[in-house]
Design a protein around this motif. Structure first.
Motif, PDB file in Angstrom:
ATOM      1  N   PHE A 288       0.826  -1.193   0.000  1.00 47.75           N
ATOM      2  CA  PHE A 288       0.000   0.000   0.000  1.00 47.75           C
ATOM      3  C   PHE A 288       0.866   1.251   0.000  1.00 47.75           C
ATOM      4  O   PHE A 288       2.043   1.208   0.359  1.00 47.75           O
ATOM      5  CB  PHE A 288      -0.908   0.009   1.236  1.00 47.75           C
ATOM      6  N   ASP A 289       0.259   2.361  -0.410  1.00 45.14           N
ATOM      7  CA  ASP A 289       0.925   3.661  -0.400  1.00 45.14           C
ATOM      8  C   ASP A 289       0.251   4.552   0.639  1.00 45.14           C
ATOM      9  O   ASP A 289      -0.959   4.489   0.835  1.00 45.14           O
ATOM     10  CB  ASP A 289       0.826   4.334  -1.774  1.00 45.14           C
ATOM     11  N   ILE A 290       1.044   5.400   1.276  1.00 43.05           N
ATOM     12  CA  ILE A 290       0.519   6.337   2.259  1.00 43.05           C
ATOM     13  C   ILE A 290       0.520   7.718   1.614  1.00 43.05           C
ATOM     14  O   ILE A 290       1.568   8.212   1.191  1.00 43.05           O
ATOM     15  CB  ILE A 290       1.375   6.350   3.538  1.00 43.05           C
ATOM     16  N   LYS A 291      -0.659   8.315   1.554  1.00 38.00           N
ATOM     17  CA  LYS A 291      -0.788   9.627   0.921  1.00 38.00           C
ATOM     18  C   LYS A 291      -1.140  10.664   1.982  1.00 38.00           C
ATOM     19  O   LYS A 291      -2.118  10.517   2.708  1.00 38.00           O
ATOM     20  CB  LYS A 291      -1.873   9.588  -0.155  1.00 38.00           C
ATOM     21  N   LEU A 292      -0.344  11.701   2.042  1.00 35.91           N
ATOM     22  CA  LEU A 292      -0.588  12.822   2.943  1.00 35.91           C
ATOM     23  C   LEU A 292      -1.445  13.827   2.182  1.00 35.91           C
ATOM     24  O   LEU A 292      -1.010  14.379   1.175  1.00 35.91           O
ATOM     25  CB  LEU A 292       0.741  13.446   3.378  1.00 35.91           C
ATOM     26  N   GLU A 293      -2.696  14.047   2.659  1.00 37.97           N
ATOM     27  CA  GLU A 293      -3.608  14.924   1.932  1.00 37.97           C
ATOM     28  C   GLU A 293      -3.563  16.360   2.429  1.00 37.97           C
ATOM     29  O   GLU A 293      -3.582  17.285   1.626  1.00 37.97           O
ATOM     30  CB  GLU A 293      -5.036  14.373   2.012  1.00 37.97           C
ATOM     31  N   LYS A 294      -3.557  16.554   3.722  1.00 28.15           N
ATOM     32  CA  LYS A 294      -3.451  17.906   4.282  1.00 28.15           C
ATOM     33  C   LYS A 294      -2.956  17.799   5.715  1.00 28.15           C
ATOM     34  O   LYS A 294      -2.945  16.713   6.300  1.00 28.15           O
ATOM     35  CB  LYS A 294      -4.785  18.647   4.216  1.00 28.15           C
ATOM     36  N   PHE A 295      -2.553  18.932   6.273  1.00 30.05           N
ATOM     37  CA  PHE A 295      -2.066  18.931   7.643  1.00 30.05           C
ATOM     38  C   PHE A 295      -2.305  20.301   8.260  1.00 30.05           C
ATOM     39  O   PHE A 295      -2.523  21.295   7.562  1.00 30.05           O
ATOM     40  CB  PHE A 295      -0.582  18.537   7.710  1.00 30.05           C
ATOM     41  N   ASP A 296      -2.259  20.308   9.556  1.00 33.59           N
ATOM     42  CA  ASP A 296      -2.404  21.548  10.307  1.00 33.59           C
ATOM     43  C   ASP A 296      -1.083  22.308  10.228  1.00 33.59           C
ATOM     44  O   ASP A 296      -0.007  21.742  10.467  1.00 33.59           O
ATOM     45  CB  ASP A 296      -2.774  21.221  11.761  1.00 33.59           C
ATOM     46  N   ALA A 297      -1.153  23.606   9.901  1.00 42.03           N
ATOM     47  CA  ALA A 297       0.065  24.400   9.716  1.00 42.03           C
ATOM     48  C   ALA A 297       0.895  24.487  10.991  1.00 42.03           C
ATOM     49  O   ALA A 297       2.125  24.557  10.929  1.00 42.03           O
ATOM     50  CB  ALA A 297      -0.299  25.803   9.234  1.00 42.03           C
ATOM     51  N   ALA A 298       0.249  24.443  12.151  1.00 38.34           N
ATOM     52  CA  ALA A 298       0.978  24.525  13.423  1.00 38.34           C
ATOM     53  C   ALA A 298       1.804  23.258  13.670  1.00 38.34           C
ATOM     54  O   ALA A 298       2.803  23.301  14.396  1.00 38.34           O
ATOM     55  CB  ALA A 298      -0.005  24.746  14.568  1.00 38.34           C
ATOM     56  N   ALA A 299       1.404  22.149  13.086  1.00 34.18           N
ATOM     57  CA  ALA A 299       2.093  20.875  13.321  1.00 34.18           C
ATOM     58  C   ALA A 299       3.052  20.512  12.186  1.00 34.18           C
ATOM     59  O   ALA A 299       3.504  19.365  12.103  1.00 34.18           O
ATOM     60  CB  ALA A 299       1.057  19.772  13.488  1.00 34.18           C
ATOM     61  N   LYS A 300       3.398  21.461  11.333  1.00 37.79           N
ATOM     62  CA  LYS A 300       4.234  21.185  10.166  1.00 37.79           C
ATOM     63  C   LYS A 300       5.586  20.600  10.555  1.00 37.79           C
ATOM     64  O   LYS A 300       6.038  19.615   9.964  1.00 37.79           O
ATOM     65  CB  LYS A 300       4.417  22.473   9.361  1.00 37.79           C
ATOM     66  N   ILE A 301       6.234  21.162  11.554  1.00 37.06           N
ATOM     67  CA  ILE A 301       7.565  20.685  11.954  1.00 37.06           C
ATOM     68  C   ILE A 301       7.487  19.265  12.495  1.00 37.06           C
ATOM     69  O   ILE A 301       8.325  18.412  12.166  1.00 37.06           O
ATOM     70  CB  ILE A 301       8.188  21.645  12.993  1.00 37.06           C
ATOM     71  N   LYS A 302       6.470  18.963  13.296  1.00 40.30           N
ATOM     72  CA  LYS A 302       6.299  17.610  13.841  1.00 40.30           C
ATOM     73  C   LYS A 302       6.034  16.607  12.726  1.00 40.30           C
ATOM     74  O   LYS A 302       6.548  15.475  12.752  1.00 40.30           O
ATOM     75  CB  LYS A 302       5.155  17.596  14.850  1.00 40.30           C
ATOM     76  N   ILE A 303       5.255  17.019  11.732  1.00 36.65           N
ATOM     77  CA  ILE A 303       4.950  16.125  10.610  1.00 36.65           C
ATOM     78  C   ILE A 303       6.206  15.872   9.781  1.00 36.65           C
ATOM     79  O   ILE A 303       6.464  14.747   9.352  1.00 36.65           O
ATOM     80  CB  ILE A 303       3.799  16.701   9.764  1.00 36.65           C
ATOM     81  N   ILE A 304       7.018  16.897   9.577  1.00 39.17           N
ATOM     82  CA  ILE A 304       8.281  16.714   8.834  1.00 39.17           C
ATOM     83  C   ILE A 304       9.185  15.732   9.573  1.00 39.17           C
ATOM     84  O   ILE A 304       9.777  14.832   8.967  1.00 39.17           O
ATOM     85  CB  ILE A 304       8.986  18.073   8.619  1.00 39.17           C
ATOM     86  N   LYS A 305       9.265  15.870  10.890  1.00 41.76           N
ATOM     87  CA  LYS A 305      10.081  14.937  11.687  1.00 41.76           C
ATOM     88  C   LYS A 305       9.546  13.511  11.579  1.00 41.76           C
ATOM     89  O   LYS A 305      10.315  12.552  11.474  1.00 41.76           O
ATOM     90  CB  LYS A 305      10.114  15.376  13.149  1.00 41.76           C
ATOM     91  N   GLU A 306       8.228  13.361  11.604  1.00 45.41           N
ATOM     92  CA  GLU A 306       7.611  12.029  11.505  1.00 45.41           C
ATOM     93  C   GLU A 306       7.866  11.418  10.126  1.00 45.41           C
ATOM     94  O   GLU A 306       8.167  10.227  10.004  1.00 45.41           O
ATOM     95  CB  GLU A 306       6.113  12.111  11.797  1.00 45.41           C
ATOM     96  N   VAL A 307       7.758  12.248   9.084  1.00 50.18           N
ATOM     97  CA  VAL A 307       8.027  11.762   7.724  1.00 50.18           C
ATOM     98  C   VAL A 307       9.485  11.312   7.614  1.00 50.18           C
ATOM     99  O   VAL A 307       9.780  10.279   7.011  1.00 50.18           O
ATOM    100  CB  VAL A 307       7.680  12.840   6.676  1.00 50.18           C
ATOM    101  N   ARG A 308      10.396  12.056   8.224  1.00 50.78           N
ATOM    102  CA  ARG A 308      11.804  11.664   8.217  1.00 50.78           C
ATOM    103  C   ARG A 308      12.021  10.352   8.960  1.00 50.78           C
ATOM    104  O   ARG A 308      12.902   9.575   8.607  1.00 50.78           O
ATOM    105  CB  ARG A 308      12.664  12.748   8.868  1.00 50.78           C
ATOM    106  N   SER A 309      11.211  10.094   9.998  1.00 50.73           N
ATOM    107  CA  SER A 309      11.415   8.881  10.803  1.00 50.73           C
ATOM    108  C   SER A 309      11.063   7.604  10.039  1.00 50.73           C
ATOM    109  O   SER A 309      11.686   6.573  10.249  1.00 50.73           O
ATOM    110  CB  SER A 309      10.620   8.956  12.107  1.00 50.73           C
ATOM    111  N   PHE A 310      10.062   7.660   9.158  1.00 51.78           N
ATOM    112  CA  PHE A 310       9.709   6.426   8.434  1.00 51.78           C
ATOM    113  C   PHE A 310      10.177   6.421   6.987  1.00 51.78           C
ATOM    114  O   PHE A 310       9.938   5.470   6.261  1.00 51.78           O
ATOM    115  CB  PHE A 310       8.207   6.116   8.536  1.00 51.78           C
ATOM    116  N   THR A 311      10.859   7.485   6.564  1.00 50.59           N
ATOM    117  CA  THR A 311      11.513   7.481   5.247  1.00 50.59           C
ATOM    118  C   THR A 311      13.001   7.727   5.472  1.00 50.59           C
ATOM    119  O   THR A 311      13.419   8.104   6.551  1.00 50.59           O
ATOM    120  CB  THR A 311      10.945   8.596   4.332  1.00 50.59           C
TER     121      THR A 311
END
Length: 170
Positions: free
Chosen positions: A103-126
């Motif tokens: 399966f593929d994981i698609k990121l559709e949208k995110f909260d602007a306040a959580a952008k840094i946390k999401i970038i860190k999470e994306v780095r953790s599994f890629t």
């Protein structure tokens, strides 16, 4: 008493047996004419089989097994399926969804306040660096991970949703 065994090609052995016997015994079921015709027929079939390409021989072997009823591994690879292979109510899309393992994981949208946390999470599994992960997250909607098992994908989606992102499984 040791015995020695020599390997003689079966074609020569068969021809030797035919030529060395004075006459095949006459049976009440067939005459010598049919025995000779049978030998010629078998030789013709063997020659035709030897003239086939590898792919044609493979297809022939599958067909031959099917004709003999030796298809214990299900339908052949050539795409011929029996009507009983699938349930009568199942559609093609349902069977495709059932067979999907990656399966593929698609990121559709995110909260602007959580952008840094999401970038860190994306780095953790890629295996992306900080800049690549940032560029990827900013291209929303985007596939962030491809070819993941369903269990791993659901865990990643759950983490992203906890951080305030909307991610889906494709």
């Amino acid at each position: 008493m040791a015995s020695t065994i020599t390997k003689i090609p079966t074609k020569y052995l068969f021809m030797h047996l035919i030529s060395s016997s004075p006459k095949p015994p006459v049976s009440r079921f067939f005459s010598t004419d049919t025995a000779e015709n049978r030998n010629q027929k078998l030789e013709r079939i063997a020659d035709e089989l030897l003239d086939l390409t590898k792919l044609e021989r493979y297809d022939y072997s599958i067909l031959f097994r099917l004709k003999l009823g030796l298809n214990r591994y299900g339908p052949s690879v050539s795409g011929v399926t029996s009507p009983s292979a699938s349930s009568p109510g199942a559609s093609a899309s349902e069977t495709k969804a059932a067979e999907k393992t990656a399966f593929d994981i698609k990121l559709e949208k995110f909260d602007a306040a959580a952008k840094i946390k999401i970038i860190k999470e994306v780095r953790s599994f890629t295996d992306l660096g900080l800049k690549e992960a940032k560029d990827l997250v900013e291209k929303v909607p985007v596939v962030v991970k491809k070819g993941v098992t369903k269990e791993d994908a659901e865990a990643i989606i759950k983490k992203l949703q906890e951080l305030g992102a909307t991610a889906v499984l494709e």
